[in-house]
Design a protein around this motif. Structure first.
Motif, short mmCIF file in Angstrom:
data_model
loop_
_atom_site.label_atom_id
_atom_site.label_comp_id
_atom_site.label_asym_id
_atom_site.label_seq_id
_atom_site.Cartn_x
_atom_site.Cartn_y
_atom_site.Cartn_z
N LEU A 108 0.90 -1.30 -0.03
CA LEU A 108 0.09 -0.01 -0.06
C LEU A 108 0.97 1.21 -0.04
O LEU A 108 0.50 2.28 -0.73
CB LEU A 108 -0.87 -0.21 1.36
N THR A 109 1.98 1.27 0.86
CA THR A 109 2.96 2.21 0.74
C THR A 109 3.44 2.57 -0.63
O THR A 109 3.61 3.73 -1.07
CB THR A 109 3.83 1.87 1.69
N ALA A 110 3.96 1.56 -1.38
CA ALA A 110 4.55 1.82 -2.71
C ALA A 110 3.56 1.95 -3.73
O ALA A 110 4.04 2.87 -4.72
CB ALA A 110 5.14 0.19 -2.99
N THR A 111 2.17 1.64 -3.46
CA THR A 111 1.44 2.19 -4.49
C THR A 111 0.49 3.42 -4.16
O THR A 111 -0.28 3.86 -4.99
CB THR A 111 0.14 1.25 -4.81
N ASN A 112 0.89 4.00 -3.12
CA ASN A 112 0.16 5.46 -2.62
C ASN A 112 0.67 6.52 -3.73
O ASN A 112 1.85 6.79 -3.80
CB ASN A 112 0.59 5.69 -1.23
N LEU A 113 -0.18 7.31 -4.16
CA LEU A 113 0.23 8.30 -5.06
C LEU A 113 1.15 9.40 -4.71
O LEU A 113 1.90 9.91 -5.33
CB LEU A 113 -1.03 8.94 -5.71
N THR A 114 0.99 9.58 -3.08
CA THR A 114 2.01 10.57 -2.71
C THR A 114 3.29 10.06 -2.64
O THR A 114 4.30 10.86 -2.21
CB THR A 114 1.24 10.94 -1.19
N TRP A 120 4.91 8.75 -5.29
CA TRP A 120 5.75 8.66 -6.30
C TRP A 120 6.74 9.32 -6.79
O TRP A 120 7.66 9.16 -7.50
CB TRP A 120 4.48 8.90 -7.63
N ASP A 121 7.05 10.42 -5.86
CA ASP A 121 8.31 11.27 -6.02
C ASP A 121 9.25 10.63 -5.08
O ASP A 121 10.35 11.63 -5.06
CB ASP A 121 7.93 12.59 -5.59
N ASN A 122 9.00 9.51 -4.44
CA ASN A 122 10.25 8.99 -3.66
C ASN A 122 10.52 7.61 -4.30
O ASN A 122 10.10 6.72 -3.59
CB ASN A 122 9.78 8.82 -2.35
N ALA A 123 11.42 7.65 -5.16
CA ALA A 123 11.60 6.38 -6.05
C ALA A 123 12.22 5.46 -5.17
O ALA A 123 11.76 3.99 -5.18
CB ALA A 123 12.04 6.29 -7.36
N VAL A 170 10.44 1.50 -4.20
CA VAL A 170 11.22 0.08 -4.58
C VAL A 170 11.64 -0.69 -3.40
O VAL A 170 11.35 -2.07 -3.23
CB VAL A 170 12.54 0.55 -5.26
N ASP A 171 11.95 0.12 -2.09
CA ASP A 171 12.07 -0.62 -1.18
C ASP A 171 10.92 -1.38 -0.43
O ASP A 171 10.92 -2.37 0.09
CB ASP A 171 12.74 0.30 0.01
N ALA A 172 9.79 -0.68 -0.56
CA ALA A 172 8.37 -1.11 -0.13
C ALA A 172 8.05 -1.97 -0.98
O ALA A 172 7.57 -3.33 -0.43
CB ALA A 172 7.29 0.02 -0.07
N VAL A 197 13.80 3.92 -12.67
CA VAL A 197 13.63 4.86 -11.79
C VAL A 197 14.51 4.60 -10.55
O VAL A 197 14.83 5.80 -9.84
CB VAL A 197 12.09 4.33 -11.32
N TYR A 198 14.87 3.43 -10.15
CA TYR A 198 15.76 3.18 -9.11
C TYR A 198 16.52 1.76 -9.17
O TYR A 198 15.69 0.89 -8.90
CB TYR A 198 15.12 3.36 -7.57
#
Length: 222
Positions: free
Chosen positions: A128-134, A136-139, A143-145, A172-173
């Motif tokens: 859920l963290t990885a797919t949260n739109l907020t 998307w600026d923290n690549a 990826v870690d999530a 992206v990363y």
């Protein structure tokens, strides 16, 4: 939502059928949610009854699936209790609260889910963290999530691994392991995601002869 309605009406057969159908799709929101819901139902049926709360996990899950905000108090009671599913119920609560506004309380329950040592809770929260739109600026964090979701929760692995492999291909990363991610999806046999994973594997830079052979065998077999 229909699965939640059926579950609220007590029709487990229809609920499982609807959730199973969703869990077989390439829908990156409802597919993982359905797979997690099925895992929760299985665990709830196997767990001893909790006599400390008036609402059981299945009832709370039903209202979560219908995105009923009135279930927040009941989910909080379950997440704070000693129920075996407290960790993953904290993850559901964090998801419902996570409306993108500061002060919603979502972060507290997400942290609690991760710290619960429940692998499903940690993995679903990571997804859920990885797919949260907020995010998307923290690549790097995304990826870690995704990597945490793949490692912790088999229920969400097919979707998380596709996203992780594609993030690597897009540079992206750079994790350098897109082959492993896509192969993980192929190993699950998730029919809706296998073609996408096979295409990703085909486009991944081969590291050795074995991976080259896999790269060309899978697309032909799909």
């Amino acid at each position: 939502m229909l699965a939640g309605i059926e579950l609220r009406h007590g029709d487990l057969t229809a609920t499982r059928q609807l959730l199973g159908d969703l869990a077989e799709t390439a829908d990156f929101t409802h597919g993982p949610r359905a797979a997690v819901a099925l895992a929760i139902l299985d665990a709830a049926e196997a767990a001893p009854p909790d006599t400390t709360t008036t609402v059981g996990p299945a009832s709370a899950l039903a209202r979560y699936l219908t995105r009923d905000q009135d279930v927040l108090a009941d989910l909080e009671a379950l997440a704070q209790g000693r129920h075996l599913l407290a960790g993953v119920l904290a993850a559901l609560l964090g998801d419902l609260l996570d409306d993108g506004r500061p002060g919603s309380g979502a972060a507290h329950w997400q942290d609690r889910a991760v710290q619960s040592k429940d692998r499903l809770a940690a993995g679903y929260t990571a997804y859920l963290t990885a797919t949260n739109l907020t995010m998307w600026d923290n690549a790097e964090r995304v990826v870690d999530a995704l990597a945490e979701a793949c490692e912790s929760a088999p229920a969400v692995l097919p979707w998380a691994a596709v996203r992780l492999g594609e993030a690597d291909l897009a540079d992206v990363y750079r994790s350098g392991d897109s082959q492993s991610s896509f192969q993980g999806v192929l190993d699950t046999g998730h029919r809706a995601l296998v073609p996408r994973a096979a295409a990703g594997l085909f486009n991944s830079p081969p590291a050795d002869r074995w991976s080259v052979e896999e790269r060309y065998d899978w697309p032909r077999n799909c």
